[in-house]
Design a protein around this motif. Structure first.
Motif, PDB file in Angstrom:
ATOM      1  N   LYS A 175       4.730 -51.976   9.463  1.00 50.62           N
ATOM      2  CA  LYS A 175       4.124 -53.163   8.858  1.00 50.62           C
ATOM      3  C   LYS A 175       2.729 -52.874   8.310  1.00 50.62           C
ATOM      4  N   ARG A 176       2.408 -51.609   8.142  1.00 52.61           N
ATOM      5  CA  ARG A 176       1.082 -51.284   7.645  1.00 52.61           C
ATOM      6  C   ARG A 176       0.853 -51.926   6.281  1.00 52.61           C
ATOM      7  N   TYR A 177      -0.348 -52.409   6.103  1.00 51.18           N
ATOM      8  CA  TYR A 177      -0.820 -53.069   4.881  1.00 51.18           C
ATOM      9  C   TYR A 177      -0.237 -54.474   4.701  1.00 51.18           C
ATOM     10  N   GLU A 178       0.616 -54.906   5.615  1.00 51.33           N
ATOM     11  CA  GLU A 178       1.121 -56.274   5.538  1.00 51.33           C
ATOM     12  C   GLU A 178       0.204 -57.175   6.364  1.00 51.33           C
ATOM     13  N   LEU A 186       4.063 -59.056   0.120  1.00 49.69           N
ATOM     14  CA  LEU A 186       3.637 -57.659   0.052  1.00 49.69           C
ATOM     15  C   LEU A 186       2.533 -57.539  -0.988  1.00 49.69           C
ATOM     16  N   ALA A 190       0.712 -52.408   0.166  1.00 48.76           N
ATOM     17  CA  ALA A 190       1.954 -52.313   0.923  1.00 48.76           C
ATOM     18  C   ALA A 190       3.090 -51.789   0.043  1.00 48.76           C
ATOM     19  N   LYS A 194       5.305 -48.300   0.529  1.00 49.16           N
ATOM     20  CA  LYS A 194       6.757 -48.281   0.617  1.00 49.16           C
ATOM     21  C   LYS A 194       7.374 -47.446  -0.502  1.00 49.16           C
TER      22      LYS A 194
END
Length: 397
Positions: A175-178, A186, A190, A194
């Motif tokens: 969930k990084r950057y979320e 997003l 994010a 991804k």
């Protein structure tokens, strides 16, 4: 063949790689059929409650029996959910039993086979789930950042080297950057992260494997469209479940807005539930989960509907070896079949649930001409993993 009647219906649940519900149907001539259905509270109870409407019936009347169960169980919600899952397990057991009675493989009862084996794709989860498989400095590097693009790519390379040419990763695992998981948004950072995972994996394996990415219904329509656009330049087999399953209109708009292949369907039930998704071409790849969708015949019926719209079929699957082989029969009998998911790579006990040595060979499930499903549930493994309060199935005579 002389008349044969159902004498008993039993079910039990185990906790292994997943929670599996096994179904067994017994007859007065000693033949039995075994099925499996998707997990969920009450599923085994619904199977057991169905006994009173099955005992005394000819198990070869698969269609009429299943149809009757949907009518009888309408009060518990026969359009979706636990009831449909339970009937799915009964349907699989009836196909296994009828195949044995008629000395025919299950795929022949479904209309015949288009192929001799069902290709599998390996659910790799994320690089984190493959930790411990590396050695030395490679392992130390992997452990420093288990969700880095490089870790995903390392994991992909490892599975391809094991002989698989179709794999899937969880693109939502980190969930990084979320900023807020509840709003399903997003931001640019994010999406960049991804897409870097997608780039790393697809470039590492090249054309050695088809690679899909699962998003588990996590993103809003706008975020899903931007994510799909960001990965269009890479060799993505499909992007799976990018938006929640309830709103078909959003699903359709995301599919139409991108050249990235969009896949969904594991949260629809029965051909009625899949009809609008297929007819409105809301997906590029249709992906039902056969042991909860409605069973073998119902899934082939929906696959044929998707085939009318030239939509390929991929089968979502978190089953034991028995349910996986049942899915392979469905894949063999469906003209538009792509691949069947294998969720058991990380489970050392997965193969122990059937008596056969292995159901997967060279990245596929080969189909034999043995009657029914062609595999036998291992009750020792079932007993070892049985949930508290459950009762072991009676052995086949």
């Amino acid at each position: 063949m002389t008349d044969v009647e159902i004498t008993d219906v039993q079910a039990t649940q185990v906790d292994a790689d997943w929670t599996w519900t096994f179904v067994r149907i017994y007859t007065d001539d000693g033949a039995t059929g075994t099925g499996e259905c998707y997990w969920g509270p009450g599923v085994a109870d619904i199977v057991r409650d169905s006994k009173e409407w099955l005992v005394g019936e000819d198990p070869r009347d698969v269609g009429p029996l299943v149809h009757r169960l949907y009518e009888i169980h309408s009060a518990t919600g026969s359009l979706a959910g636990a009831t449909v899952s339970a009937i799915s397990g009964i349907d699989i057991a009836l196909h296994d039993l009828t195949g044995k009675l008629e000395d025919q493989p299950a795929y022949r009862l479904l209309g015949g086979k288009y192929r001799d084996e069902a290709r599998i794709y390996v659910d790799c989860h994320a690089g984190a789930h493959l930790g411990g498989a590396f050695e030395g400095a490679k392992q130390e590097e992997h452990d420093r950042d288990i969700y880095s693009p490089e870790s995903y790519a390392d994991a992909a390379e490892m599975v391809v080297e094991e002989g698989h040419d179709a794999i899937k990763f969880d693109l939502d695992a980190s969930k990084r950057y979320e900023k807020d998981r509840h709003n399903r948004h997003l931001n640019a950072e994010a999406i960049d992260y991804k897409s870097s995972v997608v780039q790393a994996v697809t470039e590492r394996v090249g054309h050695d494997a088809d690679v899909a990415f699962d998003c588990h219904w996590n993103y809003a329509g706008d975020s899903a469209r931007r994510l799909a656009a960001a990965v269009e330049e890479y060799d993505v087999w499909w992007l799976e479940d990018v938006v929640p399953p309830e709103n078909l209109q959003v699903q359709r708009e995301v599919t139409r807005a991108t050249d990235t292949t969009i896949c969904a369907g594991e949260n629809v039930f029965r051909s009625h539930g899949a009809r609008d998704m297929i007819e409105q071409q809301g997906v590029d790849v249709f992906q039902p989960d056969m042991p909860k969708f409605g069973g073998m015949a119902e899934t082939v019926k929906a696959a044929q509907m998707a085939s009318d719209y030239y939509i390929p079929l991929a089968l979502h699957n978190v089953s034991s070896p028995l349910g996986t082989v049942a899915g392979a029969h469905v894949g063999a009998a469906s003209p538009n079949f792509l691949a069947l998911e294998w969720h058991g790579r990380d489970d050392p006990d997965w193969e122990t649930f059937v008596e056969e040595d292995s159901v997967i060979e060279d990245g596929a499930v080969p189909l034999s001409d043995d009657p029914g499903l062609g595999v036998t549930l291992d009750l020792d493994a079932v007993e070892e993993h049985m949930k508290p309060g459950e009762t072991l199935l009676d052995p086949a005579p």
